[in-house]
Design an enzyme around this catalytic site. Structure first.
Site, PDB file in Angstrom:
ATOM      1  N   SER A 119     -48.857   6.374 -63.203  1.00  0.00           N
ATOM      2  CA  SER A 119     -48.016   7.450 -63.622  1.00  0.00           C
ATOM      3  C   SER A 119     -47.952   7.741 -65.150  1.00  0.00           C
ATOM      4  CB  SER A 119     -46.484   7.345 -63.105  1.00  0.00           C
ATOM      5  OG  SER A 119     -45.877   6.334 -63.424  1.00  0.00           O
ATOM      6  N   HIS A 140     -54.370  10.543 -60.574  1.00  0.00           N
ATOM      7  CA  HIS A 140     -52.891  10.613 -60.531  1.00  0.00           C
ATOM      8  C   HIS A 140     -52.535  11.519 -59.295  1.00  0.00           C
ATOM      9  CE1 HIS A 140     -48.829  11.120 -62.230  1.00  0.00           C
ATOM     10  NE2 HIS A 140     -48.648  10.077 -61.451  1.00  0.00           N
ATOM     11  N   GLU A 152     -53.826  14.834 -60.964  1.00  0.00           N
ATOM     12  CA  GLU A 152     -54.466  14.946 -62.071  1.00  0.00           C
ATOM     13  C   GLU A 152     -55.529  14.180 -62.226  1.00  0.00           C
ATOM     14  OE1 GLU A 152     -50.605  15.705 -65.109  1.00  0.00           O
ATOM     15  OE2 GLU A 152     -50.733  13.501 -64.403  1.00  0.00           O
ATOM     16  N   ASN A 190     -46.050  14.350 -65.709  1.00  0.00           N
ATOM     17  CA  ASN A 190     -44.777  13.683 -66.128  1.00  0.00           C
ATOM     18  C   ASN A 190     -44.439  13.883 -67.394  1.00  0.00           C
ATOM     19  OD1 ASN A 190     -44.446  12.194 -63.734  1.00  0.00           O
ATOM     20  ND2 ASN A 190     -45.996  10.587 -64.122  1.00  0.00           N
TER      21      ASN A 190
HETATM   22  N1  3HC Z   1     -44.358  11.387 -46.399  1.00  0.00           N
HETATM   23  C1  3HC Z   1     -45.346  12.032 -45.572  1.00  0.00           C
HETATM   24  N2  3HC Z   1     -45.017  13.633 -45.435  1.00  0.00           N
HETATM   25  C2  3HC Z   1     -43.841  13.949 -45.874  1.00  0.00           C
HETATM   26  C3  3HC Z   1     -42.724  13.058 -46.628  1.00  0.00           C
HETATM   27  C4  3HC Z   1     -43.197  11.859 -46.865  1.00  0.00           C
HETATM   28  N3  3HC Z   1     -42.460  10.929 -47.606  1.00  0.00           N
HETATM   29  N4  3HC Z   1     -41.619  13.893 -46.986  1.00  0.00           N
HETATM   30  C5  3HC Z   1     -41.739  15.107 -46.385  1.00  0.00           C
HETATM   31  N5  3HC Z   1     -43.197  15.233 -45.588  1.00  0.00           N
HETATM   32  C6  3HC Z   1     -43.703  16.142 -45.025  1.00  0.00           C
HETATM   33  C7  3HC Z   1     -43.072  16.604 -43.669  1.00  0.00           C
HETATM   34  O1  3HC Z   1     -43.421  15.826 -42.651  1.00  0.00           O
HETATM   35  C8  3HC Z   1     -43.356  17.925 -43.603  1.00  0.00           C
HETATM   36  O2  3HC Z   1     -44.572  17.936 -42.870  1.00  0.00           O
HETATM   37  P1  3HC Z   1     -45.157  19.352 -42.155  1.00  0.00           P
HETATM   38  O3  3HC Z   1     -44.926  20.623 -43.147  1.00  0.00           O
HETATM   39  O4  3HC Z   1     -46.349  19.253 -41.542  1.00  0.00           O
HETATM   40  O5  3HC Z   1     -44.148  19.217 -40.838  1.00  0.00           O
HETATM   41  C9  3HC Z   1     -43.517  18.488 -44.973  1.00  0.00           C
HETATM   42  O6  3HC Z   1     -43.559  17.361 -45.951  1.00  0.00           O
HETATM   43  C10 3HC Z   1     -42.110  18.996 -45.636  1.00  0.00           C
HETATM   44  O7  3HC Z   1     -40.993  18.068 -45.201  1.00  0.00           O
HETATM   45  P2  3HC Z   1     -39.524  18.461 -44.767  1.00  0.00           P
HETATM   46  O8  3HC Z   1     -39.458  20.003 -43.964  1.00  0.00           O
HETATM   47  O9  3HC Z   1     -39.042  17.347 -44.259  1.00  0.00           O
HETATM   48  O10 3HC Z   1     -38.794  18.546 -46.247  1.00  0.00           O
HETATM   49  P3  3HC Z   1     -39.135  19.574 -47.298  1.00  0.00           P
HETATM   50  O11 3HC Z   1     -39.414  21.054 -47.027  1.00  0.00           O
HETATM   51  O12 3HC Z   1     -37.686  19.397 -47.935  1.00  0.00           O
HETATM   52  O13 3HC Z   1     -40.055  19.233 -48.248  1.00  0.00           O
HETATM   53  C11 3HC Z   1     -40.833  17.502 -50.179  1.00  0.00           C
HETATM   54  C12 3HC Z   1     -40.207  17.648 -48.556  1.00  0.00           C
HETATM   55  C13 3HC Z   1     -42.263  17.839 -49.570  1.00  0.00           C
HETATM   56  C14 3HC Z   1     -40.824  16.065 -50.443  1.00  0.00           C
HETATM   57  C15 3HC Z   1     -40.266  18.620 -50.962  1.00  0.00           C
HETATM   58  O14 3HC Z   1     -38.772  18.343 -51.108  1.00  0.00           O
HETATM   59  C16 3HC Z   1     -40.797  18.643 -52.172  1.00  0.00           C
HETATM   60  O15 3HC Z   1     -41.927  19.097 -52.597  1.00  0.00           O
HETATM   61  N6  3HC Z   1     -40.073  18.088 -53.370  1.00  0.00           N
HETATM   62  C17 3HC Z   1     -40.652  17.924 -54.426  1.00  0.00           C
HETATM   63  C18 3HC Z   1     -41.506  16.587 -54.761  1.00  0.00           C
HETATM   64  C19 3HC Z   1     -42.167  16.124 -56.178  1.00  0.00           C
HETATM   65  O16 3HC Z   1     -41.901  16.941 -57.014  1.00  0.00           O
HETATM   66  N7  3HC Z   1     -43.217  15.348 -55.971  1.00  0.00           N
HETATM   67  C20 3HC Z   1     -43.629  14.913 -57.556  1.00  0.00           C
HETATM   68  C21 3HC Z   1     -42.772  13.675 -57.924  1.00  0.00           C
HETATM   69  S1  3HC Z   1     -43.386  13.220 -59.389  1.00  0.00           S
HETATM   70  C22 3HC Z   1     -44.533  12.097 -58.967  1.00  0.00           C
HETATM   71  O17 3HC Z   1     -44.934  11.776 -57.856  1.00  0.00           O
HETATM   72  C23 3HC Z   1     -45.411  11.636 -60.182  1.00  0.00           C
HETATM   73  C24 3HC Z   1     -45.210   9.962 -60.135  1.00  0.00           C
HETATM   74  O18 3HC Z   1     -45.991   9.593 -61.274  1.00  0.00           O
HETATM   75  C25 3HC Z   1     -43.755   9.889 -60.699  1.00  0.00           C
END
Ligand code: 3HC
Length: 295
Positions: A119, A140, A152, A190
């Site tokens: 990350s 990434h 990325e 990030n």
């Molecule tokens: N694993 C697999 N699938 C998942 C999941 C998980 N942990 N969490 C959610 N999903 C899937 C669900 O099954 C659902 O799939 P579907 O559309 O096929 O039914 C879909 O994602 C939407 O999930 P939900 O309806 O349960 O919930 P939300 O609509 O609230 O979505 C989320 C959940 C996708 C996590 C959304 O809240 C989101 O986009 N959050 C922001 C995530 C983000 O910003 N990620 C980047 C983080 S930074 C990073 O990773 C960098 C690293 O280096 C630190």
């Protein structure tokens, strides 16, 4: 693609998600971790994610079985010998990562591309641990890798244009979008997200608004799917702190100084959803405001 084998090193949240996405795209995947329990946990996470898709009617049982049959869990690097691509997704420790890469460098074919899902550790630093720095690159993914559409691509100082092209083609084959980012601390996403997160911590410390209201504001005013505190809990406070430390060390600029409040939470062992408490309390099974500490 069906004959192409890729190896994902690290069967945690990111590694298992990447393995799932690659198997869904038709690759044969080796999922490696150091202990059988870690491998089993990774495989059962994938099984659970696929079962949830079956329940929603998005895929059928046969498709699920097909994806699972393309993933082979292992604790041995030997299985990665013939992989065309290695994707390392272990925890953020440069020494651990370099040890893994040097071990694989000895056994993998010379043409195998090595990728890190780090990350924020600089790709050039990790590439220095292998003899194939030209075939070493940052790929990434974002959490959850099954859902987030962007990846990325971060070339290190010595990465060849051919390796960049191969990485972009790999991402495209997963039906995801890629952006190219320079190998600077935090890369692109990030770095920008850390700036936003730090400002959210500042607002909290200055009493501008509460954790809940800051999250609500960014969700409803800017359309973010999660507010900065909710997202920090989702990603892991330790991971978020590491990103800030890397930015602070890398740019030598006090503007990236990690928040003392965040450090304190990490020291206390509250790392977000995975430990039950972070900026919020999840111990009831629901996300609720914390009542046991004062921010
Ligand atoms: N694993 C697999 N699938 C998942 C999941 C998980 N942990 N969490 C959610 N999903 C899937 C669900 O099954 C659902 O799939 P579907 O559309 O096929 O039914 C879909 O994602 C939407 O999930 P939900 O309806 O349960 O919930 P939300 O609509 O609230 O979505 C989320 C959940 C996708 C996590 C959304 O809240 C989101 O986009 N959050 C922001 C995530 C983000 O910003 N990620 C980047 C983080 S930074 C990073 O990773 C960098 C690293 O280096 C630190």
């Amino acid at each position: 693609m069906e004959n192409q084998r890729i190896a994902v090193i690290g069967a945690g949240q990111m590694g298992s998600g990447i393995a799932q996405v690659a198997a869904e795209a038709g690759y044969r995947v080796i999922l490696h971790d150091i202990a059988p329990d870690f491998v089993r946990n990774g495989m059962s996470r994938i099984d659970k994610a696929l079962s949830s898709q079956v329940q929603k009617g998005k895929i059928d049982e046969e498709k699920k079985r097909g994806v699972l049959s393309r993933i082979q869990g292992t604790v041995s690097y030997d299985e990665a010998r013939d992989a065309s691509l290695i994707v390392e997704a272990v925890f953020e420790d440069a020494d651990v990562k370099t040890k893994i890469f040097s071990a694989l460098d000895e056994i993998c074919r010379p043409e195998t591309v090595f990728a890190t899902n780090t990350s924020s550790i600089q790709v050039t630093r990790l590439a220095a641990s292998v003899k194939r720095a030209d075939r070493f690159i940052g790929i990434h993914f974002f959490n959850p890798p099954q859902v987030m559409r962007l990846v990325e691509i971060i070339p290190g100082l010595k990465t060849s244009p051919e390796t960049v092209l191969q990485a972009r083609q790999f991402v495209q084959s997963l039906k995801k979008e890629s952006v190219l980012a320079k190998d600077v601390p935090g890369f692109l996403v990030n770095r920008i997200n850390a700036a936003l997160r730090l400002e959210a911590y500042n607002c909290l410390l200055e009493g501008v608004a509460s954790v809940e209201d800051i999250d609500k504001a960014l969700k409803l005013a800017l359309g973010h799917p999660m507010g900065p505190f909710e997202l920090a809990d989702f990603v892991g406070l330790d991971v978020g702190l590491n990103v800030l430390k890397t930015l602070h060390d890398g740019y030598k600029d006090p503007k990236w100084r990690p928040s003392l409040l965040l450090e304190k939470l990490v020291l206390s062992g509250d790392l977000g959803r995975k430990t039950g408490k972070g900026w919020y309390d999840y111990t009831s099974g629901q996300k609720t405001p914390r009542t046991d500490v004062q921010f």
